[in-house]
Design a protein around this motif. Structure first.
Motif, PDB file in Angstrom:
ATOM      1  N   ASP A  26      53.155  39.633  41.290  1.00 56.63           N
ATOM      2  CA  ASP A  26      52.046  38.820  41.790  1.00 56.63           C
ATOM      3  C   ASP A  26      52.541  37.522  42.416  1.00 56.63           C
ATOM      4  N   SER A  30      52.234  36.373  46.374  1.00 52.78           N
ATOM      5  CA  SER A  30      51.619  35.104  46.775  1.00 52.78           C
ATOM      6  C   SER A  30      52.541  34.297  47.686  1.00 52.78           C
ATOM      7  N   SER A  31      53.848  34.465  47.493  1.00 52.77           N
ATOM      8  CA  SER A  31      54.809  33.680  48.277  1.00 52.77           C
ATOM      9  C   SER A  31      55.111  34.297  49.639  1.00 52.77           C
ATOM     10  N   SER A  33      53.116  35.809  52.376  1.00 52.01           N
ATOM     11  CA  SER A  33      51.804  36.089  52.950  1.00 52.01           C
ATOM     12  C   SER A  33      51.875  37.252  53.938  1.00 52.01           C
ATOM     13  N   ALA A 246      56.446  29.596  43.762  1.00 52.32           N
ATOM     14  CA  ALA A 246      55.611  30.105  42.675  1.00 52.32           C
ATOM     15  C   ALA A 246      55.742  29.219  41.460  1.00 52.32           C
TER      16      ALA A 246
END
Length: 248
Positions: A26, A30-31, A33, A246
């Motif tokens: 996850d 998120s890092s 895109s 993150a």
């Protein structure tokens, strides 16, 4: 077409490992895109990497095949033999990167120790899995040297799968640290997640020493997430893609 990132973890019967691996997935997603990030395992957990690679939609062009990043801390049998064989049979267009541990995670190890309360008189034991491949074990010893230099104190290495009769490896490490002036022994797990192997070393240390400090595993430390992102970007040539950051 943006290549899919297939993360490959070892797998474990301990449910804590799977939970940690999912959190890392996850954080990586998120890092990065716009990149699809899929988690898979070599063994003991599902989905297995062969099934994931075989199930990716549609035949991909060789320049858009998935990027396979092993979430391993040293390049042993799984990286050199097992995973390439699976890729060749299930998704030949996939590009396998170096292991996650090829990017130095010494900063993450140091942070985890400091978070746990590392003091000036503490000696450090770096615990790792241990491999049948001597080069893999040497890479762990290199991390210990780096950590020792960073923390300005002795660091001994203990392999969880090579403790020896009577947990001799732990006793030897403690004796050397004591001889070097350590007042307390700190354990630094070079593991992605807590599990049966980390507890094996902790138990052996507790049987020998009353006052110990145990750092947390690497988990979702930003250096872990950035190491994976760096390997992916190098594989696809996305030099301009932001690394992201993150939370630990």
């Amino acid at each position: 077409m943006t290549p899919t990132l297939v993360l490959v973890a070892h797998g474990s019967r301990d449910p804590r490992f799977g939970a940690t691996a999912r959190r890392v997935r996850d954080a990586v997603a998120s890092s990065l895109s716009g990149v699809e990030v899929v988690l898979s395992y070599l063994d003991l957990d599902e989905p297995l990497v062969g099934d994931v690679l075989g199930g990716l939609g549609g035949p991909e062009a060789s320049d858009a095949g998935p990027v396979v990043v092993p979430m391993l801390l040293s390049a042993g049998y799984h990286h050199k033999i097992d995973l390439p064989s699976i890729i060749a049979s299930r998704r030949p267009t996939a590009r396998q990167t170096d292991v996650m541990g090829a990017r130095s995670l010494t900063g993450a190890l140091a942070d985890r120790l400091l978070e746990a309360g590392l003091g000036p008189g503490d000696g450090v034991i770096l615990s790792a899995v241990g491999s049948s491949d001597p080069a893999a074990d040497r890479s762990v010893r290199l991390r210990a040297i780096e950590l020792s230099t960073r923390l300005h104190r002795p660091v001994e290495v203990v392999f969880a799968t090579k403790l020896g009769p009577g947990k001799r490896a732990v006793a030897t490490a403690v004796r050397r640290l004591r001889a070097g002036g350590a007042h307390r022994i700190a354990l630094s797990p070079y593991f992605l997640s807590a599990g049966l192997l980390t507890e094996r070393v902790e138990s052996a240390l507790d049987a020998l020493v009353d006052d110990t400090l145990v750092a947390g595993p690497l988990g979702t430390h930003p250096d872990v997430v950035n190491a994976i992102g760096s390997l992916y970007r190098s594989a696809v040539g996305y030099r301009a893609m932001p690394a992201g950051h993150a939370a630990s």
